[in-house]
Scaffold this active site. Structure first.
Site, mmCIF file in Angstrom:
data_model
loop_
_atom_site.group_PDB
_atom_site.id
_atom_site.type_symbol
_atom_site.label_atom_id
_atom_site.label_comp_id
_atom_site.label_asym_id
_atom_site.label_seq_id
_atom_site.Cartn_x
_atom_site.Cartn_y
_atom_site.Cartn_z
ATOM 1 N N ASP A 214 33.476 2.708 -22.812
ATOM 2 C CA ASP A 214 34.262 1.545 -22.430
ATOM 3 C C ASP A 214 34.577 0.676 -23.652
ATOM 4 O O ASP A 214 33.698 0.398 -24.477
ATOM 5 C CB ASP A 214 33.445 0.728 -21.410
ATOM 6 C CG ASP A 214 34.246 -0.425 -20.844
ATOM 7 O OD1 ASP A 214 35.287 -0.174 -20.232
ATOM 8 O OD2 ASP A 214 33.825 -1.599 -21.040
ATOM 9 N N GLU B 150 37.938 4.758 -24.297
ATOM 10 C CA GLU B 150 38.860 3.943 -23.501
ATOM 11 C C GLU B 150 39.492 2.895 -24.417
ATOM 12 O O GLU B 150 39.144 1.723 -24.389
ATOM 13 C CB GLU B 150 38.114 3.275 -22.337
ATOM 14 C CG GLU B 150 39.028 2.573 -21.361
ATOM 15 C CD GLU B 150 38.933 1.046 -21.366
ATOM 16 O OE1 GLU B 150 39.791 0.404 -20.759
ATOM 17 O OE2 GLU B 150 37.994 0.487 -21.990
HETATM 18 C C1 GLC Z 1 37.290 -2.035 -19.910
HETATM 19 C C2 GLC Z 1 37.289 -1.864 -18.412
HETATM 20 C C3 GLC Z 1 37.647 -3.165 -17.771
HETATM 21 C C4 GLC Z 1 36.632 -4.208 -18.177
HETATM 22 C C5 GLC Z 1 36.522 -4.287 -19.701
HETATM 23 C C6 GLC Z 1 35.311 -5.055 -20.105
HETATM 24 O O1 GLC Z 1 38.537 -2.283 -20.405
HETATM 25 O O2 GLC Z 1 38.162 -0.834 -18.034
HETATM 26 O O3 GLC Z 1 37.700 -3.069 -16.377
HETATM 27 O O4 GLC Z 1 37.002 -5.457 -17.664
HETATM 28 O O5 GLC Z 1 36.378 -3.004 -20.290
HETATM 29 O O6 GLC Z 1 34.151 -4.298 -19.892
#
Ligand code: GLC
Length: 653
Positions: free
Chosen positions: A283, A325
């Protein structure tokens, strides 16, 4: 490079653990010896001057060893099978769904009962949205983790997770979960200790007694949630300090300049690997390194950390692929596949956020030029890496592609983005879309877009107006958007609910822990009576589910769809059409998408311009055969129609 000293260290670790050299252990030993100098080089670049660097590096070597030693035999066997296949995740036989366990089926154990539903659709990879402990009311959908190793009781237990993972192995299904690397919840033990004044744990975070350093950081750091959580620092009463909180004020950023943080998180990564995770979704990796005077995103050190993680995983738990991500600008996303000597040696997978957003762009304008302008960058993806392709996920849609791509297509970038935001938030006359702006920043005018696939494609409005023609048009849009993301290369990741056309939901407004975040409008609570309408002929659910099921089936049977960097764009000679061809040995397919609400014409020449000369092609979608016409003749594609054609006969030039 070979490093004798490190080799000796490994031999010592092996003798301390009394490891007998079986064939299996020999594989591990070889991986360890051949990667350790690269691991050390990266580690030294990050922590060479840190007073605790040396000791932490020894800790890291131990962490790798114990990860391997505690890896269950069945997972080691799976590692081998995957390594034998080489890049197992490039396969066209994988298709995933991302879901909130509680909103989808209540708890982890219930998932098993839903396997037949998922398998009927063609899903064999499950992304379970965060399931580790996260405080109710300040959870950010689970992305504020208070215990990385305890399954939140709302979902079940670790035993339940182990059980479901075993069931998934039996069913040839794959598991994906998140590691929230960038931050912890303020209720995490480390944060609690820091609040209590423990220096060791204060050093796990970015904590400051006064505003001097926070203010320096703020000068160049953008705000991620300017509406719900403005600024990047939060005052912590308990310990009289400012703490960095890039996302929500209850999410404390981990300080990776401290090597102890990296080693502790690496251990967590291995904990997930040994649960049996096939794809680890990292993430928000863009944020993991901070430096005053920068945007604190995509910094070189963030890449070094990912490269280091990749190498360590490669040694101890090589079957687990890494997904970064990184929802950032197009070229910046590409860098997460690794650059220079690390090309294809960083993240195995990344979200194709650029393509996703550009499909929404083309759907609104009916013009594919901006999408095509971005492809020269996307095609630079290294062989052996792949995308997660998607139309919607739990997050908002950001319009983060570059201005020059918009300008190259002949638009003014500012006005173009204004139009898209208005179009999808329902503020443009004639729009069918029903969405909302997310995280509007009055200082910059930036905003992203929330809404479900169906609502953004017009289904919500069409149903409300009882307009059959508009319902059909919106279902065509939904299927075309999905089809493009299924065939463009990468693992398709559906978002739960979209397979039966869930529209926006507004009950989140009554929940204090969610009302500040309109992304909840597109995170449905599943009503199984609705989902089972998939079996009732003629219902919207049946039309959408049936269409997606058919698309995934076609995909699984067409080897050119495996992501072997085998995509060539076709010059469409028509701004409404996006088309590409993909080849695998003797098999060639042509995928053609019409983003216009009118029929579009494509000259047959388009099929011949890539050094091939097909005479007959078969469209798997409509199950119709076509004879390829002459250059002045046209193939006509229906409004929001698409074709997935396979060459079945050809002539030499
Ligand atoms: C990522 C997740 C998102 C979250 C962010 C902070 O982008 O996909 O949903 O708010 O991280 O953890």
């Amino acid at each position: 490079m070979y490093n004798h000293k490190l080799h000796s260290k490994i031999l010592k670790i092996f003798s301390d653990h009394q490891l007998k050299r079986t064939t299996e252990i020999n594989f591990f030993y070889t991986r360890f010896v051949s990667n350790i100098s690269a691991i050390q080089a990266l580690f030294n670049e990050l922590y060479g001057n840190h007073p605790k660097g040396k000791a932490q590096f020894d800790g890291l070597m131990e962490t790798i060893t114990s990860a391997y030693l505690s890896r269950p035999a069945a997972l080691k066997q799976k590692d081998h099978e995957k390594l034998e296949k080489e890049n197992w995740f490039l396969s066209n036989e994988l298709a995933g769904m991302s879901l909130y366990v509680d909103r989808f089926c209540g708890n982890i154990l219930n998932l098993e009962k839903k396997f037949p539903y998922l398998q009927e659709l063609g899903i064999n990879l499950l992304h379970l949205m965060p399931i580790f402990e996260s405080p109710e009311g300040e959870s950010d959908g689970g992305y504020a983790v208070s215990d990385f190793r305890k399954v939140d009781k709302r979902f079940g237990t670790l035993e339940d997770l182990n059980h479901i993972q075993q069931c998934m192995i039996d069913e040839d299904m794959y598991l994906m979960i998140d590691i929230v690397l960038n931050h912890t919840s303020q209720k995490h033990e480390w944060a609690m200790q820091a609040k209590a004044g423990e220096k060791k744990y204060q050093e796990f975070f970015y904590m400051y007694e006064d505003r001097y350093i926070p203010d320096e950081f703020e000068k160049s750091m953008p705000e991620i949630f300017p509406q719900g959580a403005p600024g990047n620092f939060t005052w912590v009463e308990d310990c009289d300090r400012w703490v960095m909180t890039v996302f929500h004020n209850y999410q404390w950023d981990l300080n990776y300049t401290n090597p102890a943080v990296l080693v502790a998180m690496l251990d967590t990564i291995f904990f997930y690997a040994n649960i049996g995770v096939d794809i680890l979704r990292i993430d928000a990796p863009a944020f993991i390194w901070k430096q005053i005077g920068t945007k604190c995103q995509n910094l070189p050190e963030a890449h070094k950390i990912l490269q280091l993680i990749k190498l360590c995983v490669q040694v101890a738990t090589p079957g687990m692929a890494l997904l970064g991500e990184a929802i950032v600008a197009p070229q910046a996303i590409m860098d997460y596949f690794g650059t220079g000597a690390f090309r294809a040696k960083e993240c195995d997978l990344a979200y194709n956020a650029t393509q996703m957003a550009l499909q929404w762009d083309a759907l609104a304008t009916g013009d594919t030029k901006v999408m095509l302008a971005a492809q020269s960058i996307l095609l630079r993806k290294p062989y052996g890496t792949s995308w997660i392709t998607y139309t919607r996920c739990h997050d908002d849609i950001g319009l983060g592609y570059d201005d020059y791509m918009i300008e190259q297509a002949g638009y003014n970038a500012y006005e173009h983005r204004q139009f898209l935001k208005n179009y999808y938030s329902g503020n443009y006359s004639g729009t069918q879309a029903r969405g909302a702006l997310f995280s509007y920043n009055p200082k910059t005018g930036d905003a992203r877009i929330s809404g479900t696939l169906a609502s953004l494609c017009g289904l919500e409005k069409a149903i409300e107006e009882n307009d059959e023609e508009a319902i059909t048009a919106s279902i065509n849009k939904i299927l075309m958007m999905q089809a493009m993301s299924f065939f463009i290369g990468g693992i398709p990741m559906l978002f739960y609910g979209d397979e039966v056309g869930y529209t926006n939901e507004h009950s989140y407004l009554e929940d204090e822990g969610k009302s500040y975040d309109n992304r909840w409008m597109h995170r449905p609570e599943i009503n199984w009576d609705k989902n089972l309408l998939k079996d009732k002929k003629g219902t919207n659910e049946n039309r959408i589910f049936g269409g997606i099921k058919k698309l995934l089936k076609i995909r699984k049977n067409l080897p050119p769809v495996a992501d072997k960097s085998n995509l060539t764009w076709i010059t469409p000679h028509n701004i409404h059409i996006a088309a590409f061809t993909r080849k695998d040995n003797d098999l060639q397919i042509f995928c053609v998408f019409n983003f216009s609400d009118k029929p579009s014409f494509l000259t047959w020449y388009a099929f011949r311009e890539n050094g091939v000369n097909p005479t007959k092609i078969f469209d798997h979608w409509t199950e119709k055969e076509y004879s390829v016409g002459r250059d002045h003749e046209f193939l006509i594609i229906k409004p929001y129609g698409f074709l997935l054609m396979e060459e079945i006969d050809s002539e030499a030039y």
